[in-house]
Design an enzyme around this catalytic site. Structure first.
Site, PDB file in Angstrom:
ATOM      1  N   LEU A  97      41.286 -98.764 -52.473  1.00 59.88           N
ATOM      2  CA  LEU A  97      41.066 -98.994 -51.044  1.00 59.88           C
ATOM      3  C   LEU A  97      42.385 -98.824 -50.298  1.00 59.88           C
ATOM      4  O   LEU A  97      43.440 -98.705 -50.924  1.00 59.88           O
ATOM      5  CB  LEU A  97      40.518-100.405 -50.849  1.00 59.88           C
ATOM      6  N   LYS A 120      48.472 -97.743 -56.699  1.00 57.78           N
ATOM      7  CA  LYS A 120      49.774 -98.076 -56.132  1.00 57.78           C
ATOM      8  C   LYS A 120      49.791 -97.743 -54.638  1.00 57.78           C
ATOM      9  O   LYS A 120      49.052 -96.853 -54.201  1.00 57.78           O
ATOM     10  CB  LYS A 120      50.912 -97.370 -56.884  1.00 57.78           C
TER      11      LYS A 120
END
Length: 429
Positions: A97, A120
């Site tokens: 997301l 990340k």
């Protein structure tokens, strides 16, 4: 050296993997978000992993989730993120997301008893990282007593670190004698629209949070420790009229405990760098990601020399580390000098160069067609299963230090830290 045909064949196999039969106890993975990165990060890698099934997807727009599932052959669609977490058949969730939502949904996934593969950067800032990775549910927590009771795995998905090429690069450097290291990453101007989520402060965007996070990782890995301080940082903000809390490009330098300096240059809208600068300075620029490490000069002991000494300066460079499975190269450059010991006068100079490529681990963990993400998935599953595998891992404290270094650079540049989530699922540590 491989031929073009061999290179093309290997890459074709990388992106068209043979789907293996799944084991009866395969981990069932759910996707939080119908993201563009998931096909590369988990859907394709899972095809060749007998212990992973991409079983479900959820998106803000259920219709988008259904279309996404049909495109990628995902059997189940959930009407919401929470519905996916409530599914007892799901063992693992992949959170891809917007960064501003990472903390909330990683925490909710842990509370639902799911392992988490977290895109990340792991969180919006170091405060969130400390709260997430030091959560008593996480198996990598620093406290040994709590760790013994913890059972869930959370991985900060820095896929670059799992590829054999990066591990080979690290084996060729001596962290204690690094004088300077430079890590760069550029995306051509126009590759991302101005309304991309990476350019929205409320979503914890910014160049340093995206490409820059790879650069920060490489410096930390190269020096093998954390920096003392960020000595300088500068940004190019978004163009006038757009979000001025967003860094479109970021440069920074840190000082490390051995006295060496580590610098990054990262740009999500790179231009120029061609000949005839006055004519080409605004043209989009494509540059290969790289990390270069220069060591202290070393004196070579040579009994055959009288009143002279031989010295060598070693520089190691890795090219295309982010996409190492497609192509990479590691250069070892040794600059030699022969000089008088009395007055330092140079008698002779020469350079030796050696090149390396590494698509497999030396202990046969993996396959030369595996992408960086496939190697990452292998180790993630190994960790969940309690196996060592290649031994490469990113623990929670490592992920916290990563976000602390990013925060440090934003503060030095006079930029606001990326905003914390309003979700209060755990007491902030």
């Amino acid at each position: 050296m491989i031929s073009f045909a061999q290179w093309a064949q290997r890459n074709w196999r990388s992106f068209n993997p043979v789907e293996l039969a799944k084991s009866s106890d395969a981990l069932r993975l759910g996707l939080l978000g119908a993201s563009k990165i998931a096909p590369f990060a988990v859907i394709l890698p899972a095809k060749s992993h007998p212990e992973v099934i991409v079983a479900a997807v959820a998106a803000r727009d259920p219709e988008r989730a259904r279309s996404y599932a049909k495109l990628h052959g995902i059997p189940n669609v959930h009407v919401s993120y929470q519905a996916l977490l409530d599914d007892p058949a799901i063992d693992v969730v992949y959170v891809a997301l917007p960064t501003s939502l990472h903390y909330e949904w990683a925490m909710k996934a842990l509370k639902a008893g799911k392992h988490v593969l977290l895109e990340k950067p792991s969180t919006s800032n170091a405060e969130e990282a400390r709260s997430l990775f030091r959560n008593p549910l996480v198996a990598d927590i620093g406290d040994a007593t709590l760790q013994a009771r913890a059972s869930l795995v959370v991985l900060d998905a820095v896929h670059v670190r799992f590829h054999p090429a990066w591990q080979k690069f690290l084996s060729l450097i001596d962290s204690s004698t690094i004088v300077e290291a430079t890590s760069t990453h550029h995306l051509p101007k126009g590759a991302l629209p101005n309304d991309d989520i990476r350019f929205q402060y409320a979503l914890s965007g910014g160049c340093l949070m995206d490409f820059g996070s790879y650069n920060v990782q490489t410096l930390r890995q190269a020096f093998g420790t954390e920096p003392i301080e960020c000595v300088e940082a500068s940004v190019r903000r978004m163009p006038a009229g757009l979000d001025q809390n967003i860094d479109q490009a970021f440069s920074a330098t840190w000082k490390f405990p051995n006295g060496g300096l580590g610098s990054i240059v990262s740009d999500l809208a790179a231009t120029g760098g061609y000949s005839v600068p006055w004519l080409t300075k605004d043209l989009p620029a494509a540059k290969v990601p790289m990390c270069s490490v220069k060591h202290l000069e070393k004196i070579i002991q040579r009994p055959d020399l009288q009143d002279m000494e031989e010295a060598v300066t070693r520089t190691v460079i890795i090219w295309n580390l982010t996409f190492a499975s497609i192509w990479h190269r590691i250069d070892v450059v040794e600059d030699h000098v022969l000089r008088q010991t009395t007055d330092g006068r140079i008698q002779k100079k020469w350079t030796n160069m050696t090149y390396f490529k590494q698509y497999n681990h030396v202990d046969s963990h993996g396959d030369d067609t595996w992408t960086t993400h496939r190697y990452q998935l292998e180790q993630f599953v190994n960790r969940v299963r309690g196996r060592r595998g290649s031994g490469v891992w990113i623990d929670g404290e490592d992920s916290i230090r990563q976000m602390e270094m990013i925060d440090q650079a934003y503060e030095k540049a006079g930029m606001p830290l990326r905003p914390s989530s309003s979700y209060e699922g755990s007491e902030r540590l």
